[in-house]
Design an enzyme around this catalytic site. Structure first.
Site, PDB file in Angstrom:
ATOM      1  N   ARG A 234     -29.051  24.777 -14.714  1.00 30.25           N
ATOM      2  CA  ARG A 234     -28.267  23.867 -13.888  1.00 30.25           C
ATOM      3  C   ARG A 234     -28.810  23.913 -12.463  1.00 30.25           C
ATOM      4  O   ARG A 234     -29.139  24.995 -11.947  1.00 30.25           O
ATOM      5  CB  ARG A 234     -26.794  24.270 -13.890  1.00 30.25           C
ATOM      6  CG  ARG A 234     -26.038  23.801 -15.132  1.00 30.25           C
ATOM      7  CD  ARG A 234     -25.895  22.268 -15.176  1.00 30.25           C
ATOM      8  NE  ARG A 234     -25.160  21.764 -16.314  1.00 30.25           N
ATOM      9  CZ  ARG A 234     -25.707  21.306 -17.432  1.00 30.25           C
ATOM     10  NH1 ARG A 234     -27.030  21.332 -17.601  1.00 30.25           N
ATOM     11  NH2 ARG A 234     -24.959  20.818 -18.402  1.00 30.25           N
ATOM     12  N   ASP A 258     -36.524  21.533 -13.727  1.00 31.31           N
ATOM     13  CA  ASP A 258     -36.139  20.400 -14.578  1.00 31.31           C
ATOM     14  C   ASP A 258     -34.729  19.941 -14.204  1.00 31.31           C
ATOM     15  O   ASP A 258     -34.275  18.911 -14.695  1.00 31.31           O
ATOM     16  CB  ASP A 258     -36.196  20.812 -16.051  1.00 31.31           C
ATOM     17  CG  ASP A 258     -35.879  19.641 -16.983  1.00 31.31           C
ATOM     18  OD1 ASP A 258     -36.519  18.578 -16.821  1.00 31.31           O
ATOM     19  OD2 ASP A 258     -34.983  19.771 -17.831  1.00 31.31           O
ATOM     20  N   GLU A 263     -29.277  16.003  -8.436  1.00 32.00           N
ATOM     21  CA  GLU A 263     -29.947  15.094  -9.385  1.00 32.00           C
ATOM     22  C   GLU A 263     -29.085  13.908  -9.839  1.00 32.00           C
ATOM     23  O   GLU A 263     -29.619  12.876 -10.252  1.00 32.00           O
ATOM     24  CB  GLU A 263     -30.402  15.865 -10.632  1.00 32.00           C
ATOM     25  CG  GLU A 263     -29.253  16.347 -11.514  1.00 32.00           C
ATOM     26  CD  GLU A 263     -29.734  17.132 -12.728  1.00 32.00           C
ATOM     27  OE1 GLU A 263     -30.329  18.198 -12.555  1.00 32.00           O
ATOM     28  OE2 GLU A 263     -29.506  16.661 -13.861  1.00 32.00           O
ATOM     29  N   HIS A 295     -34.622  16.446 -15.787  1.00 34.23           N
ATOM     30  CA  HIS A 295     -33.648  17.000 -16.745  1.00 34.23           C
ATOM     31  C   HIS A 295     -33.994  16.566 -18.176  1.00 34.23           C
ATOM     32  O   HIS A 295     -33.143  16.015 -18.886  1.00 34.23           O
ATOM     33  CB  HIS A 295     -32.220  16.550 -16.366  1.00 34.23           C
ATOM     34  CG  HIS A 295     -31.158  17.508 -16.822  1.00 34.23           C
ATOM     35  ND1 HIS A 295     -30.043  17.804 -16.078  1.00 34.23           N
ATOM     36  CD2 HIS A 295     -31.023  18.223 -17.971  1.00 34.23           C
ATOM     37  CE1 HIS A 295     -29.260  18.649 -16.741  1.00 34.23           C
ATOM     38  NE2 HIS A 295     -29.846  18.922 -17.904  1.00 34.23           N
TER      39      HIS A 295
HETATM   40  C1  COI Z   1     -26.432  19.596 -21.519  1.00 34.37           C
HETATM   41  O1  COI Z   1     -26.419  19.529 -22.758  1.00 34.37           O
HETATM   42  O2  COI Z   1     -25.416  19.950 -20.897  1.00 34.37           O
HETATM   43  C2  COI Z   1     -27.645  19.280 -20.786  1.00 34.37           C
HETATM   44  O3  COI Z   1     -27.855  19.762 -19.718  1.00 34.37           O
HETATM   45  C3  COI Z   1     -28.555  18.249 -21.346  1.00 34.37           C
HETATM   46  C4  COI Z   1     -28.099  16.894 -20.932  1.00 34.37           C
HETATM   47  C5  COI Z   1     -29.016  16.265 -19.943  1.00 34.37           C
HETATM   48  C6  COI Z   1     -27.908  16.013 -22.111  1.00 34.37           C
END
Ligand code: COI
Length: 331
Positions: A234, A258, A263, A295
């Site tokens: 995160r 990432d 973001e 991400h």
């Molecule tokens: C999550 O699953 O919480 C992620 O961080 C991925 C998301 C961008 C689908």
């Protein structure tokens, strides 16, 4: 039974349609995100499935209650943008997809690290301009480095296996010890110790809440010179400005990000040809010592399929049996 699925991208649609057909259950697919206006479309449905990065407005849940909807199923793992109090107040249960593909994220974090260690960002930019000189982009070898894995949940453990395959020395930290990692003797006693000993620190932790950063000016001071930070967890785990300063000053060798604390609204949107109203992000994108991606560590066909179908399976479990293995404890 009728379900409604919000914020659906085109790459998710075929898996949802297939699930709907196989289970003979109507699923209305909505590309809009879930907000106090779009929740109106859920009237007459039995359950709401969704994914978005924007915070879920508490008013959504008053409406869900009014419509008699008492289960929300997330297609992702993170619950940091969900107001638990509003769910509890409206007697709404929440499920997530805790494990859609730990290897997708683990593989990506190692990929980002390799790109940085072998100076690929700078090399690719040079080759694009027909500059085939080797120097100054000499690499470092992963097998000679100590990799500190912060967080030994499913993703952290998948990452550990890959790093071990490369021959790196792996150490780990987590408040909750995993038996296998314990048996291997990988745990150090504290996060401070992990930061102190690691050439590479890779974060596989959930958000610790606003302001609770793992990487900041103070913790960076405790890190090895020339260390690298990898974050596929995160964005708010890092005080990015401090990390940037540490790389530019030469204390740290670089970072693979990432995820980024600011973001939302930038990542997974096309801003081609526009200036970015985020100087820090622009600076990092320009700098070859930062590998920045929007991400996407999770973004594989395997993961997307699992997110789409497991979220619907959990919803079905909740509505048919009153419980699901993926139900989140809201207390
Ligand atoms: C999550 O699953 O919480 C992620 O961080 C991925 C998301 C961008 C689908």
């Amino acid at each position: 039974m009728k379900l409604i699925d919000y914020g659906v991208r085109e790459d998710e649609r075929p898996y949802i349609e297939e699930w709907s057909k196989n289970n003979n259950i109507e699923v209305k697919i909505v590309s809009d995100l879930l907000n106090p206006e779009t929740i109106e479309q859920a009237k007459g449905y039995d359950g709401v499935v969704c994914y978005q990065q924007l915070p879920y407005d508490p008013a959504i849940f008053d409406k869900m209650n009014e419509f008699g909807i008492h289960v929300m199923s997330l297609r992702n793992v993170g619950v940091d943008n969900v107001p638990f109090d509003a769910l509890k107040k409206n007697d709404i249960k929440l499920t997530n997809v805790p494990s859609y593909s730990p290897t997708a994220i683990a593989e990506y974090s190692v990929t980002g690290l390799m790109i940085l260690l072998r100076s690929m960002k700078s090399m690719i930019r040079k080759v694009d301009k027909h500059n085939f000189l080797w120097a100054p982009d000499i690499g470092r070898e992963l097998n000679e480095l100590t990799v500190g894995v912060a967080g030994t949940g499913r993703i952290g453990r998948a990452a550990i296996k890959i790093y071990q395959g490369f021959g790196a020395k792996v150490i780990a930290f987590d408040k909750f010890h995993n038996e296998d990692i314990e048996k291997q003797g990988l745990y150090v006693d504290s996060l401070e110790e992990l930061l102190k000993q690691s050439d590479v620190v890779t974060l596989h932790l959930p958000s610790l809440g606003k302001g609770n950063t793992v990487i900041n000016k103070d913790t960076i001071a405790n890190m090895k010179d020339n260390a690298i930070v990898v974050n596929t967890g995160r964005g708010d785990l890092i005080k990015t400005a401090d990390l940037y300063d540490a790389v530019v000053s030469g204390k740290l060798a670089g970072a693979v990000l990432d995820v980024y604390e600011n973001e939302v609204g930038i990542f997974n949107a096309d801003h081609s040809g526009e200036p970015l109203n985020d100087e820090l992000l622009s600076n990092m994108i320009d700098n070859p010592k930062f590998i920045i991606s929007p991400h996407i560590a999770f973004y594989t066909t395997t993961a997307v399929k699992n997110m789409a179908t497991i979220s619907l399976d959990s919803m079905l479990d909740e509505l048919q049996n009153g419980k699901s293995d993926n139900e989140i404890d809201l207390n």
